[in-house]
Motif scaffolding. Structure first.
Motif, short mmCIF file in Angstrom:
data_model
loop_
_atom_site.label_atom_id
_atom_site.label_comp_id
_atom_site.label_asym_id
_atom_site.label_seq_id
_atom_site.Cartn_x
_atom_site.Cartn_y
_atom_site.Cartn_z
N ASN A 1 -24.66 -7.59 30.84
CA ASN A 1 -23.75 -8.17 29.85
C ASN A 1 -22.97 -7.11 29.07
O ASN A 1 -22.89 -7.14 27.84
CB ASN A 1 -24.52 -9.06 28.87
N LYS B 1 -16.01 -7.97 29.66
CA LYS B 1 -16.42 -9.13 28.87
C LYS B 1 -17.71 -9.72 29.43
O LYS B 1 -17.71 -10.69 30.18
CB LYS B 1 -15.31 -10.19 28.90
N GLY B 2 -18.82 -9.07 29.14
CA GLY B 2 -20.09 -9.55 29.65
C GLY B 2 -20.29 -9.21 31.11
O GLY B 2 -20.74 -10.04 31.90
N MET B 3 -19.99 -7.97 31.47
CA MET B 3 -20.09 -7.50 32.87
C MET B 3 -21.55 -7.28 33.27
O MET B 3 -22.27 -6.52 32.61
CB MET B 3 -19.30 -6.20 32.99
N ARG C 1 -14.72 -9.46 34.13
CA ARG C 1 -16.04 -10.05 34.39
C ARG C 1 -16.19 -10.36 35.88
O ARG C 1 -15.20 -10.46 36.61
CB ARG C 1 -16.24 -11.33 33.57
N GLU D 1 -20.08 -5.05 27.42
CA GLU D 1 -18.78 -5.26 26.79
C GLU D 1 -18.19 -3.89 26.46
O GLU D 1 -18.86 -3.04 25.90
CB GLU D 1 -18.94 -6.09 25.52
#
Length: 264
Positions: free
Chosen positions: A6, A19-21, A218, A8
């Motif tokens: 997650n 974004k929340g990778m 993402r 950022e």
């Protein structure tokens, strides 16, 4: 071996890029990370290798773990010493040094200096063209030879994880296939774990063991390459093929709306 949880990333305290990778890279495998320009692929690599800070970027949430240790707040030099080596986009070599001096520069973190010449011979085994040009100034090499040199320099560090950022960029198709074949050999013969960031989806899905597709910072789709190749959305938008096998131009698909929702 590597896990992003997650993650950022924000640049200049304002621009949200990742974004929340979340993704994982198992030991000994080749993992592909696909996506168009601006998807966040290079930012993902910089978050792993500690290269965000010079560009006023930072990991503001989530974590990057390598071999079970969190590394997202470490300096880039410490991350290299831990076994991660990134081959930057654009065939970056030391143009004023010779081919062999570039290779020696790749070994600067190593303490086992006695085996350097054996490893240089190993690089020349994978890239015979470099051996023929070992005394030539790197700035006078062709684009393909510079890409080979950049990968060879990474090998000299004996990395546990090698990250390749767009190795096909600007190269002729036959040369791209040759380099991808060598990447596969390095993985199989040296057991080097590889994270391969690319826009060339077709070749990436040919050599990878697993692949992720990014859009807008993402992951939107992931899976085994064989499954992704059969996915209608991937075939049309990334491989340029319709359901009946016809190739479509980017002009035909640039406003494409997906038939079904991908990963949320």
């Amino acid at each position: 071996m590597l896990a992003l949880n997650n993650v950022e990333v924000i640049y200049n305290e304002v621009i949200l890029v990742l974004k929340g990778m979340s993704m994982q890279v198992p030991q000994g495998k080749i993992v592909g990370l696909l996506g168009s320009n601006g998807a966040g692929k290079s930012t993902t690599l910089k978050a792993i290798s500690g290269l965000l800070k010079p560009e006023n970027g930072e990991v503001t949430d989530g974590s990057v773990e390598f071999l079970g240790e969190k590394i997202h707040h470490k300096d880039a030099a410490d991350i290299v010493c831990s076994g991660i080596f990134q081959v930057m986009e654009g065939r970056r070599v030391f143009e004023h040094l010779t081919v062999e001096e570039n290779l020696m520069a790749g070994s600067y973190t190593r303490r086992d200096r006695g085996s350097l010449h054996a490893d240089i011979d190993l690089v020349y085994n994978y890239f015979p063209r470099l051996k023929d040009r070992r005394s030539q100034t790197a700035g006078f090499l062709s684009g393909g030879e510079q890409q080979m040199l950049a990968i060879g320099r990474a090998l000299m560090a004996r990395p546990k994880l090698m990250m390749l950022d767009e190795p096909s960029l600007g190269l002729a198709p036959l040369l791209v296939r040759e380099i991808f074949s060598i990447i596969k050999r390095i993985n199989e013969e040296q057991k080097t774990t590889i994270l391969l960031v690319e826009q060339n989806a077709n070749l990436t899905l040919t050599v990878a063991d697993y692949a992720y597709i990014m859009e807008n910072g993402r992951i939107v789709l992931e899976g085994n390459p064989s499954d992704l190749k059969e996915n209608a959305d991937v075939r049309e938008f990334y491989l340029g093929l319709t359901d009946v096998g016809q190739r479509k131009s980017y002009r035909d698909v640039k406003h494409y709306k997906r038939r079904k929702r991908w990963l949320s």
